[in-house]
Design an enzyme around this catalytic site. Structure first.
Site, PDB file in Angstrom:
ATOM      1  N   ARG A  99       7.066  -6.300  17.161  1.00  0.00           N
ATOM      2  CA  ARG A  99       6.012  -5.105  16.845  1.00  0.00           C
ATOM      3  C   ARG A  99       5.369  -5.631  15.445  1.00  0.00           C
ATOM      4  O   ARG A  99       4.075  -5.531  15.137  1.00  0.00           O
ATOM      5  CB  ARG A  99       6.839  -3.902  16.751  1.00  0.00           C
ATOM      6  CG  ARG A  99       5.565  -2.905  16.684  1.00  0.00           C
ATOM      7  CD  ARG A  99       5.310  -2.256  15.305  1.00  0.00           C
ATOM      8  NE  ARG A  99       6.461  -2.165  14.618  1.00  0.00           N
ATOM      9  CZ  ARG A  99       6.698  -2.548  13.055  1.00  0.00           C
ATOM     10  NH1 ARG A  99       5.582  -2.906  12.542  1.00  0.00           N
ATOM     11  NH2 ARG A  99       7.736  -2.181  12.579  1.00  0.00           N
ATOM     12  N   THR A 141       1.762  -7.850  -1.261  1.00  0.00           N
ATOM     13  CA  THR A 141       3.004  -7.904  -1.844  1.00  0.00           C
ATOM     14  C   THR A 141       3.207  -9.172  -2.696  1.00  0.00           C
ATOM     15  O   THR A 141       2.776 -10.164  -2.068  1.00  0.00           O
ATOM     16  CB  THR A 141       4.146  -7.465  -0.777  1.00  0.00           C
ATOM     17  OG1 THR A 141       4.200  -6.208  -0.420  1.00  0.00           O
ATOM     18  CG2 THR A 141       5.645  -7.681  -1.847  1.00  0.00           C
ATOM     19  N   GLU A 142       3.663  -8.932  -3.843  1.00  0.00           N
ATOM     20  CA  GLU A 142       3.887 -10.306  -4.877  1.00  0.00           C
ATOM     21  C   GLU A 142       5.454 -10.160  -5.127  1.00  0.00           C
ATOM     22  O   GLU A 142       6.115  -9.165  -5.111  1.00  0.00           O
ATOM     23  CB  GLU A 142       3.092 -10.128  -6.196  1.00  0.00           C
ATOM     24  CG  GLU A 142       1.609 -10.195  -5.784  1.00  0.00           C
ATOM     25  CD  GLU A 142       0.822 -10.479  -7.087  1.00  0.00           C
ATOM     26  OE1 GLU A 142      -0.467 -10.612  -6.575  1.00  0.00           O
ATOM     27  OE2 GLU A 142       1.392 -10.533  -8.113  1.00  0.00           O
ATOM     28  N   PRO A 143       5.669 -11.234  -5.609  1.00  0.00           N
ATOM     29  CA  PRO A 143       7.405 -11.381  -5.848  1.00  0.00           C
ATOM     30  C   PRO A 143       7.611 -10.458  -7.078  1.00  0.00           C
ATOM     31  O   PRO A 143       9.043  -9.828  -6.943  1.00  0.00           O
ATOM     32  CB  PRO A 143       7.284 -12.824  -6.737  1.00  0.00           C
ATOM     33  CG  PRO A 143       6.112 -13.554  -5.856  1.00  0.00           C
ATOM     34  CD  PRO A 143       5.165 -12.648  -5.756  1.00  0.00           C
ATOM     35  N   TRP A 171       6.882 -12.073   0.974  1.00  0.00           N
ATOM     36  CA  TRP A 171       7.404 -11.334   2.309  1.00  0.00           C
ATOM     37  C   TRP A 171       6.243 -11.021   3.111  1.00  0.00           C
ATOM     38  O   TRP A 171       5.975 -10.039   3.606  1.00  0.00           O
ATOM     39  CB  TRP A 171       8.034 -10.135   1.835  1.00  0.00           C
ATOM     40  CG  TRP A 171       8.943 -10.051   1.111  1.00  0.00           C
ATOM     41  CD1 TRP A 171       9.185  -9.508  -0.343  1.00  0.00           C
ATOM     42  CD2 TRP A 171      10.462 -10.656   1.336  1.00  0.00           C
ATOM     43  NE1 TRP A 171      10.346  -9.910  -0.971  1.00  0.00           N
ATOM     44  CE2 TRP A 171      11.290 -10.625  -0.017  1.00  0.00           C
ATOM     45  CE3 TRP A 171      10.929 -11.309   2.383  1.00  0.00           C
ATOM     46  CZ2 TRP A 171      12.456 -11.152  -0.194  1.00  0.00           C
ATOM     47  CZ3 TRP A 171      12.147 -11.840   2.241  1.00  0.00           C
ATOM     48  CH2 TRP A 171      13.019 -11.770   1.047  1.00  0.00           C
ATOM     49  N   GLU A 372       5.958  -1.351   4.112  1.00  0.00           N
ATOM     50  CA  GLU A 372       4.516  -0.448   4.350  1.00  0.00           C
ATOM     51  C   GLU A 372       4.953   1.023   3.424  1.00  0.00           C
ATOM     52  O   GLU A 372       4.761   2.062   3.733  1.00  0.00           O
ATOM     53  CB  GLU A 372       4.372  -0.054   5.498  1.00  0.00           C
ATOM     54  CG  GLU A 372       4.381  -1.313   6.582  1.00  0.00           C
ATOM     55  CD  GLU A 372       3.073  -2.149   6.326  1.00  0.00           C
ATOM     56  OE1 GLU A 372       2.361  -2.025   5.277  1.00  0.00           O
ATOM     57  OE2 GLU A 372       2.938  -2.995   7.127  1.00  0.00           O
ATOM     58  N   THR A 374       8.437   2.100   0.716  1.00  0.00           N
ATOM     59  CA  THR A 374       9.744   2.759   0.669  1.00  0.00           C
ATOM     60  C   THR A 374       9.950   4.152   0.832  1.00  0.00           C
ATOM     61  O   THR A 374       8.976   4.898   0.674  1.00  0.00           O
ATOM     62  CB  THR A 374      10.355   2.173  -0.660  1.00  0.00           C
ATOM     63  OG1 THR A 374       9.929   3.118  -1.865  1.00  0.00           O
ATOM     64  CG2 THR A 374      10.281   0.903  -0.933  1.00  0.00           C
TER      65      THR A 374
END
Length: 394
Positions: A99, A141-143, A171, A372, A374
């Protein structure tokens, strides 16, 4: 429900009656595809931490109209939001990684180009992405920046008419197999989105390994080392965080349905096990505590599906709000995890074996719980909507 209608343990509320014939056809097509192409192999893929033949799977999914399926034109199916949700449910009933492949392709990468791209960008990428010829990824998203994307460090600077993009994203589903990446970066004029061919010099996408969740999924880092892009690489129709956040809201909607697919598979595994496994001279399902578990799981599962269907109708009507999507994501993923964990207790020691789907889905949902948005982010979104007070930076 008429007393003469047999009670269906797998559809106790008769939710199937809410679906049109076309809805059911879409659902059955995705269920059949997943049963044929995913379920016979998924335990091995998960155990080995790989998704072999991902490009072939993408082309097959494109062939049945599952990629960007709720988008219109450019080779996309133009399906309803409810039908897209049903597709997500059936795909995640097989595995969350499958998915995720479809969600990132359609609800993030394709959606961003479809909604904010130029006509040239749409014509260049969307038909090939809809067919599965090209896989896409979405770099936000970044580290060091996940829940707070405003703090991103990836930067794009002007150099004549070109852009030069530098930074890292983390990620990223589909990253190392993608032919195109939608990357969000800071500029002197605010946050902008860029359509980045992954064969651009300076772009690399090393795969992230050693995962204990979403193992049958490609997850990567994106590294941009002075990637030079033409002026027309920027998404022209949006600036600021409104762009990526609207894409995330679209993807979250699919998760509202998808999480219930994982929960359904675990519930049905527990129900089948409880009615066939004997202890103390009778099936497990004959004991009061087991029946209480099954009843509670069924209630939360089908409440969640009703919630997803309700939100789908609002999406189709153009009346859904982002806070309502957060409501669904928060509730359904949280309840899906609880259903998976309870199912594990019904199966006892067998619940940890890959011979059964329960532990695989439970560990996958630990990722779905976080990405997407938390739990805490969605609680704060709802808290702000309920009180009118912003606690994000309190």
């Amino acid at each position: 429900m008429s007393p003469k209608t047999p009670f269906d343990p797998r559809d106790p509320l008769g939710i199937d009656d809410l679906l049109s014939d076309e809805d059911r056809a879409v659902r059955d097509t995705l269920r059949s595809w997943a049963a044929d192409r995913v379920l016979p192999h998924i335990a091995d893929w998960y155990e080995k931490g790989e998704l072999p033949g991902i490009r072939e799977l993408a082309r097959e999914l494109g062939g049945i109209g599952a990629l960007g399926m709720s988008l219109k034109g450019y080779g996309c199916a133009g399906a309803s939001a409810v039908q897209y949700g049903l597709a997500c449910l059936e795909l995640e009933a097989a595995d969350s990684g499958i998915r995720s492949l479809v969600s990132v392709q359609g609800s993030l990468a394709m959606y961003a180009i479809h909604r904010f791209g130029s006509e040239e960008q749409k014509q260049e990428w969307l038909p090939r992405m809809a067919s599965g010829e090209v896989i896409g990824c979405f770099g936000l998203t970044e580290p060091d920046h996940g829940s707070d994307p405003a703090g991103m460090r990836t930067y794009a600077k002007r150099d004549g008419s070109d852009w030069v993009l530098t930074g890292r994203k983390m990620w990223i589903t589909n990253g190392s197999v993608a032919g195109v990446a939608v990357v969000w970066a800071r500029t002197d004029d605010g946050i902008r989105g860029f359509v980045v061919p992954t064969d651009s010099p300076g772009f690399s996408a090393p795969e992230i390994t050693h995962k204990w969740s979403l193992r049958a999924s490609v997850t990567s880092e994106l590294v941009m080392d002075e990637v030079r892009l033409p002026a027309e690489a920027v998404l022209p129709e949006v600036s600021g965080l409104r762009g990526p956040l609207s894409c995330l809201s679209h993807a979250r909607y699919g998760i509202v349905w998808g999480a219930m697919g994982a929960a359904r598979t675990c519930f049905e595994a527990a129900l089948d096990y409880a009615t066939s496994r004997e202890q103390f001279g009778k099936p497990l399902g004959g004991f009061q505590l087991t029946q209480a578990k099954l009843a509670d799981m069924a209630v939360e599962l089908h409440k969640g599906i009703l919630l997803a269907h309700h939100l789908g109708l609002r999406v189709d009507a153009g009346t859904v709000r982002p806070e309502q999507i957060s409501f669904g994501k928060l509730n359904n993923v949280r309840e899906a995890i609880e259903i998976c964990r309870t199912s594990r207790t019904v199966l006892g020691a067998n619940g940890i074996s890959l011979e059964y789907p329960v532990m695989r889905h439970a560990t996958n949902l630990e990722s779905v719980l976080t990405y997407e948005g938390t739990v805490e982010m969605h609680q704060l979104i709802l808290g702000k909507a309920l009180t009118g007070l912003d606690a994000f930076r309190g």
